[in-house]
Scaffold this motif. Structure first.
Motif, PDB file in Angstrom:
ATOM      1  N   SER A 106       3.763  -0.896   5.637  1.00 46.71           N
ATOM      2  CA  SER A 106       2.881  -0.350   4.836  1.00 46.71           C
ATOM      3  C   SER A 106       2.849   1.081   4.876  1.00 46.71           C
ATOM      4  O   SER A 106       2.659   1.827   3.381  1.00 46.71           O
ATOM      5  N   CYS A 107       3.408   1.995   5.630  1.00 48.63           N
ATOM      6  CA  CYS A 107       3.279   3.359   5.758  1.00 48.63           C
ATOM      7  C   CYS A 107       4.643   3.882   5.032  1.00 48.63           C
ATOM      8  O   CYS A 107       4.696   4.875   4.150  1.00 48.63           O
ATOM      9  N   ASN A 112      -0.920  -0.675  -0.062  1.00 49.44           N
ATOM     10  CA  ASN A 112      -2.309  -0.999   0.230  1.00 49.44           C
ATOM     11  C   ASN A 112      -2.391  -2.309   0.808  1.00 49.44           C
ATOM     12  O   ASN A 112      -3.021  -2.812   1.949  1.00 49.44           O
ATOM     13  N   PHE A 113      -1.692  -3.564   0.112  1.00 51.33           N
ATOM     14  CA  PHE A 113      -1.754  -4.701   0.494  1.00 51.33           C
ATOM     15  C   PHE A 113      -1.180  -5.243   1.793  1.00 51.33           C
ATOM     16  O   PHE A 113      -1.803  -6.079   2.566  1.00 51.33           O
ATOM     17  N   ILE A 114      -0.174  -4.701   1.829  1.00 59.27           N
ATOM     18  CA  ILE A 114       0.427  -5.028   3.064  1.00 59.27           C
ATOM     19  C   ILE A 114      -0.107  -4.285   4.490  1.00 59.27           C
ATOM     20  O   ILE A 114      -0.149  -4.972   5.479  1.00 59.27           O
ATOM     21  N   ARG A 115      -0.891  -3.145   4.034  1.00 59.46           N
ATOM     22  CA  ARG A 115      -1.636  -2.744   5.386  1.00 59.46           C
ATOM     23  C   ARG A 115      -2.875  -3.524   5.552  1.00 59.46           C
ATOM     24  O   ARG A 115      -3.194  -3.701   6.563  1.00 59.46           O
ATOM     25  N   GLU A 174       0.508  10.112   7.920  1.00 60.13           N
ATOM     26  CA  GLU A 174       0.856   9.752   6.555  1.00 60.13           C
ATOM     27  C   GLU A 174       0.301  10.657   5.561  1.00 60.13           C
ATOM     28  O   GLU A 174      -0.902  11.161   5.637  1.00 60.13           O
ATOM     29  N   ARG A 175       1.213  10.865   4.465  1.00 61.53           N
ATOM     30  CA  ARG A 175       0.626  11.467   3.583  1.00 61.53           C
ATOM     31  C   ARG A 175       0.416  10.820   2.218  1.00 61.53           C
ATOM     32  O   ARG A 175       1.327   9.780   1.883  1.00 61.53           O
ATOM     33  N   VAL A 194      -7.688   5.429   4.763  1.00 62.80           N
ATOM     34  CA  VAL A 194      -6.863   5.820   6.068  1.00 62.80           C
ATOM     35  C   VAL A 194      -7.606   6.662   6.832  1.00 62.80           C
ATOM     36  O   VAL A 194      -7.201   6.267   8.211  1.00 62.80           O
ATOM     37  N   ASN A 195      -8.390   7.542   6.543  1.00 57.62           N
ATOM     38  CA  ASN A 195      -9.243   8.089   7.465  1.00 57.62           C
ATOM     39  C   ASN A 195      -9.996   7.287   8.392  1.00 57.62           C
ATOM     40  O   ASN A 195     -10.180   7.479   9.403  1.00 57.62           O
ATOM     41  N   SER A 196     -10.692   6.426   7.656  1.00 57.48           N
ATOM     42  CA  SER A 196     -11.387   5.492   8.364  1.00 57.48           C
ATOM     43  C   SER A 196     -10.723   4.403   9.507  1.00 57.48           C
ATOM     44  O   SER A 196     -11.273   4.256  10.680  1.00 57.48           O
ATOM     45  N   SER A 197      -9.632   4.153   8.902  1.00 60.93           N
ATOM     46  CA  SER A 197      -8.679   3.288   9.864  1.00 60.93           C
ATOM     47  C   SER A 197      -8.252   4.232  11.142  1.00 60.93           C
ATOM     48  O   SER A 197      -8.113   3.530  12.013  1.00 60.93           O
TER      49      SER A 197
END
Length: 340
Positions: A106-107, A112-115, A174-175, A194-197
């Motif tokens: 995903s990265c 987003n779906f794969i994540r 990640e950016r 991403v920040n929450s994850s």
């Protein structure tokens, strides 16, 4: 084929097609062969849908619903294959590795779906870890062969903790800039930021490692040297307090300050409840009944001196920077020394 986006009826038809095919294959194969051979059908389906998704992306077709369905099918059948092929002892490990691989994908693909699929796999591994593996590895343990039992715990708990920790490292650099392999038109919305994850992965890694070390140190002391149980448990707490204090001073964050204070209160609670009970303190006469004075007194001294040293080190860390917190740790240091 006709370069037309799939409609709801098409997607429902694909879903029922996959469901009917796999169900029929399951009953046919399971009726004639061992259940492990069902994995041949599930793995073939996973490869089939993966190939379709790859062709879909390569041709640059714009159909988000269809790509999500193909990727979901491939992920589902690959996840189903693991418990069919592997032993029960390896399922959590395999799902943890699979979740990490999907998160890495995903990265790289900025999908987003794969994540989201990787998050689901992490949840499945986490649920299985505490629903099945926890009881097998920590509750119903005979502790007859510590080495083999420890290796089994490392394979289940250790692999999951390592997977979450590596996931934390993957999310950190990640950016958002740059286009991914999957276009935004074919991707879903971000389920968790991403920040929450990033924060969840960091907290989960620390919490699971904190819990795991308590049980592992318990079995180490039980198997090798029972009197060192409380010093080993204390070592976990003081390491957590020092790490939280150092992080607070370095980053000037109130969150780590709260963690350090809460851990300090927890350590004091541990001393008066668990440690005193372990050392068999007699409240009426205020003495410790011992079989071997030198052995138990040395372990008790080690236990208290580590606590005093950790509080004193935190006092010097906060000294001159956060005076109220420094005074708090100073009072704890003198109090523990006085009680000892």
């Amino acid at each position: 084929i006709h370069k037309q986006k799939s409609n709801t009826l098409t997607l429902i038809g694909m879903f029922f097609n996959a469901a009917v095919f796999f169900t029929s294959a399951f009953y046919i194969i399971d009726g004639r062969f061992d259940r492990e051979w069902v994995a041949a059908a599930s793995l073939a389906l996973a490869l089939f849908y993966t190939a379709q998704a790859a062709v879909f992306v390569r041709r640059g077709i714009s159909d988000r619903n269809l790509l999500v369905l193909l990727t979901g099918f491939a992920s589902f059948f690959l996840t189903v294959t693991i418990p069919l092929v592997l032993s029960d002892k390896l399922i959590t490990t395999a799902w943890s590795i699979q979740a990490l691989v999907f998160l890495w994908m995903s990265c790289r693909m900025k999908s987003n779906f794969i994540r989201t699929v990787s998050y689901v796999l992490y949840f499945l591994a986490f649920a299985r870890l505490f629903a099945f593996d926890f009881q097998k590895n920590f509750i119903f343990v005979k502790n007859l062969d510590y080495t083999n039992e420890m290796l089994m715990r490392l394979m289940t708990f250790g692999s999951f903790i390592a997977s979450v920790a590596l996931g934390y490292r993957l999310l950190k650099p990640e950016r958002k800039d740059g286009a991914g392999i999957i276009s935004r038109d074919n991707d879903t919305k971000e389920f968790i930021t991403v920040n929450s994850s990033y924060a969840i992965f960091a907290g989960l890694t620390a919490l699971l490692l904190f819990i795991y070390l308590h049980f592992e140190f318990y079995y180490i002391s039980k198997y090798f040297y029972p009197p060192c149980l409380m010093p080993l448990m204390t070592l976990i707490w003081i390491a957590a307090i020092i790490i939280a204090s150092a992080a607070c001073v370095k980053r000037a964050g109130k969150f780590f300050l709260k963690i350090a204070v809460m851990l300090s209160f927890g350590l004091v609670f541990k001393i008066f409840i668990f440690d005193m009970f372990f050392w068999r303190l007699s409240i009426g006469h205020f003495w410790f009944p011992v079989s071997y004075y030198l052995e138990e007194s040395s372990m008790r001294a080690l236990d208290f001196l580590m606590i005093i040293g950790a509080f004193a080190y935190s006092f010097f860390l906060f000294g001159g920077k956060i005076k109220d917190t420094a005074r708090f740790f100073g009072v704890l240091t003198l109090s523990m020394l006085f009680i000892y």
